[in-house]
Motif scaffolding. Structure first.
Motif, PDB file in Angstrom:
ATOM      1  N   SER A  48      46.452  13.524 -10.050  1.00 27.03           N
ATOM      2  CA  SER A  48      45.503  12.632 -10.719  1.00 27.03           C
ATOM      3  C   SER A  48      44.523  13.417 -11.598  1.00 27.03           C
ATOM      4  CB  SER A  48      44.741  11.799  -9.687  1.00 27.03           C
ATOM      5  OG  SER A  48      43.865  12.603  -8.923  1.00 27.03           O
ATOM      6  N   ALA A  52      44.043  12.700 -15.459  1.00 25.60           N
ATOM      7  CA  ALA A  52      42.746  12.462 -16.094  1.00 25.60           C
ATOM      8  C   ALA A  52      42.663  13.193 -17.431  1.00 25.60           C
ATOM      9  CB  ALA A  52      41.629  12.919 -15.157  1.00 25.60           C
ATOM     10  N   LEU A  56      42.548  11.198 -21.001  1.00 28.27           N
ATOM     11  CA  LEU A  56      41.405  11.371 -21.903  1.00 28.27           C
ATOM     12  C   LEU A  56      41.856  11.884 -23.267  1.00 28.27           C
ATOM     13  CD1 LEU A  56      38.788  12.954 -19.456  1.00 28.27           C
ATOM     14  CD2 LEU A  56      38.741  10.651 -20.434  1.00 28.27           C
ATOM     15  N   ILE A  71      36.595   6.475 -19.473  1.00 24.73           N
ATOM     16  CA  ILE A  71      36.704   6.685 -18.029  1.00 24.73           C
ATOM     17  C   ILE A  71      37.436   5.525 -17.368  1.00 24.73           C
ATOM     18  CG2 ILE A  71      35.380   6.871 -15.891  1.00 24.73           C
ATOM     19  CD1 ILE A  71      33.225   8.341 -17.530  1.00 24.73           C
ATOM     20  N   THR A  74      41.140   5.622 -18.250  1.00 28.00           N
ATOM     21  CA  THR A  74      41.760   6.771 -17.587  1.00 28.00           C
ATOM     22  C   THR A  74      41.959   6.494 -16.102  1.00 28.00           C
ATOM     23  OG1 THR A  74      40.773   8.308 -19.168  1.00 28.00           O
ATOM     24  CG2 THR A  74      41.517   9.225 -17.080  1.00 28.00           C
ATOM     25  N   LEU A  75      40.989   5.841 -15.480  1.00 27.74           N
ATOM     26  CA  LEU A  75      41.131   5.461 -14.073  1.00 27.74           C
ATOM     27  C   LEU A  75      42.327   4.527 -13.876  1.00 27.74           C
ATOM     28  CD1 LEU A  75      37.468   4.888 -12.839  1.00 27.74           C
ATOM     29  CD2 LEU A  75      39.144   6.435 -11.834  1.00 27.74           C
ATOM     30  N   ALA A  78      45.569   6.559 -14.275  1.00 28.73           N
ATOM     31  CA  ALA A  78      45.826   7.433 -13.128  1.00 28.73           C
ATOM     32  C   ALA A  78      46.225   6.630 -11.900  1.00 28.73           C
ATOM     33  CB  ALA A  78      44.582   8.280 -12.829  1.00 28.73           C
ATOM     34  N   VAL A 218      40.127  11.699 -10.513  1.00 28.24           N
ATOM     35  CA  VAL A 218      39.540  11.512 -11.845  1.00 28.24           C
ATOM     36  C   VAL A 218      38.041  11.801 -11.815  1.00 28.24           C
ATOM     37  CG1 VAL A 218      39.030   9.821 -13.651  1.00 28.24           C
ATOM     38  CG2 VAL A 218      41.302   9.873 -12.602  1.00 28.24           C
ATOM     39  N   THR A 221      37.166  15.510 -11.209  1.00 27.56           N
ATOM     40  CA  THR A 221      37.513  16.295 -12.395  1.00 27.56           C
ATOM     41  C   THR A 221      36.451  16.141 -13.471  1.00 27.56           C
ATOM     42  OG1 THR A 221      39.876  16.068 -11.920  1.00 27.56           O
ATOM     43  CG2 THR A 221      39.267  16.663 -14.163  1.00 27.56           C
ATOM     44  N   LEU A 222      35.966  14.926 -13.653  1.00 24.66           N
ATOM     45  CA  LEU A 222      34.894  14.707 -14.625  1.00 24.66           C
ATOM     46  C   LEU A 222      33.609  15.415 -14.212  1.00 24.66           C
ATOM     47  CD1 LEU A 222      35.425  10.908 -15.359  1.00 24.66           C
ATOM     48  CD2 LEU A 222      36.013  12.826 -16.840  1.00 24.66           C
TER      49      LEU A 222
END
Length: 305
Positions: A48, A52, A56, A71, A74-75, A78, A218, A221-222
Motif C-alpha cells: 500500500s 500511495a 499520487l 489523498i 489515493t486511499l 490503494a 497510505v 507514508t504521507l
C-alpha cells in the motif's frame, strides 16, 4: 521532566499507535474467523505504501492539485488493489489448507510474504522510495523555545484511524454482513447450515483487513515520506504484537494494543534510549501476557471437547 517533550512523545506515540492498530485489525479479524495468523499481512501494508506513491504520481500527472482530493483518491485506489490482494491470498494460500495441519497455513503465509517482498524488490527496486509532503503546517502548543506540535498530517492520521475503526465496528455490530461474520466466527458449520456462505464471508474478512492495512500504509507514508520493500516485515511484526497485546480476536483490543505499543515505543525512545525501544515494547508484551495470557481485552480460550 520537560512537559513539552512529554507532550511531543505522546503525540508521536498516538500517531504511531493508531497506524499499528489499523494494521492489527487485519490480524485479529482473520484469527477470529479461521483461527489462523496471516503473516503476509505486513506485506500488504508495504504494498500500500508503493500504491500511495504510484497513485499520487498518476493523479498529479492527470492535473489534480487539491491535496485532500489527491489523498482521498489515493486511499480509494490503494484500498481496491490491496483488498484484491487479500482475497487472492485467502483463495490461494489459506482456503486449500483450512483442514490441514496448523503448521501448513503458517508456512504458506510466510511463503506468500517472501514472494510479495521479493516481487516488490524486483519490480520497484531495493532503494528507498519517497513521496512529497502534501499537507504542511502544524498546531503548536507552548512558547517560542519550549513547545510541542502536532502536524496537520498527524491530525489527519488520528481522525482517519478513529473514523475507520468506528465504521468497521458499526459494520460488524449492526449490519447483516457483521452478523454473518460473527456467526462464522462462533460456529462455521452451523453458519453454513443456516445458509451463510462462509467462504465468501472469510474472503470478505481478508479484504477488509487488507483495506485497513492500506489506510495505514497510505497515511504513514504521507507522514514519514519514505519507505522500502522491507518496511512491511518490521511493521507487521509490531502490529501483530499489538493484536496479541490487546487480545487477538477483539477489534477494540487491536486498536488499544496498537496505541499502547505506540506510546510505549515513543516514550521509551524520548526518555530512555531509542536503540532499545523494541526491546522495551516486546518486554512489555511479555509482562502483560504473563498476567493476562489472553491479552487486555481478549476472552479466555476454552478448549472444545
Amino acid at each position: 521532566m520537560d512537559l513539552y517533550v512529554l507532550g511531543q512523545q505522546l503525540v508521536n506515540g498516538l500517531v504511531l499507535g493508531a497506524t499499528y492498530g489499523l494494521i492489527a485489525v487485519g490480524y485479529t479479524m482473520v484469527y477470529g474467523i479461521i483461527g489462523m495468523i496471516n503473516f503476509a499481512h505486513g506485506e500488504i501494508y508495504m504494498i500500500s505504501a508503493y500504491l500511495a506513491a504510484i497513485g499520487l504520481a498518476v493523479l498529479a500527472w492527470m492535473g489534480i492539485q487539491s491535496p485532500f482530493l489527491l489523498i482521498a483518491l489515493t486511499l480509494v485506489f490503494a484500498i481496491v488493489v490491496t483488498s484484491t490482494y487479500g482475497v487472492v491470498i485467502e483463495r490461494l494460500a489459506y482456503r486449500p489448507l483450512r483442514k490441514a495441519n496448523r503448521l501448513a497455513p503458517l508456512i504458506s503465509a510466510i511463503g506468500v510474504s517472501l514472494i510479495l517482498q521479493n516481487y516488490v524488490q524486483l519490480s520497484q527496486g531495493a532503494k528507498n522510495q519517497g513521496v512529497p509532503t502534501l499537507i504542511s503546517g502544524a498546531l503548536r502548543i507552548g512558547e517560542a523555545d519550549h513547545f510541542f506540535q502536532i502536524t496537520y498530517t498527524q491530525i489527519m492520521i488520528i481522525l482517519v484511524a478513529l473514523f475507520s475503526m468506528g465504521i468497521l465496528n458499526a459494520v460488524v455490530r449492526f449490519t447483516a454482513l457483521g452478523r454473518a461474520m460473527r456467526a462464522t466466527q462462533q460456529d462455521r458449520g452451523m453458519a453454513e447450515i443456516l445458509g451463510i456462505n462462509t467462504d465468501r464471508i472469510i474472503a470478505v474478512v481478508f479484504a477488509i483487513g487488507a483495506a485497513m492495512a492500506a489506510v495505514a500504509g497510505v497515511l504513514i507514508t504521507l507522514n514519514y515520506g519514505s519507505f522500502d520493500f522491507y518496511v512491511g516485515f518490521v511493521t507487521g511484526i509490531k502490529a501483530f504484537t499489538a493484536a496479541v497485546l490487546g487480545g487477538i480476536g477483539s477489534l477494540p483490543g487491536a486498536m488499544l494494543g496498537g496505541i499502547l505499543l505506540g506510546l510505549a515505543e515513543s516514550l521509551f525512545s524520548g526518555f530512555v534510549n531509542s536503540d532499545y525501544k523494541d526491546v522495551f515494547a516486546f518486554g512489555l508484551l511479555v509482562a502483560i501476557l504473563i498476567f493476562r495470557p489472553s491479552g487486555l481485552l481478549g476472552k479466555p480460550v476454552v478448549e472444545k471437547v
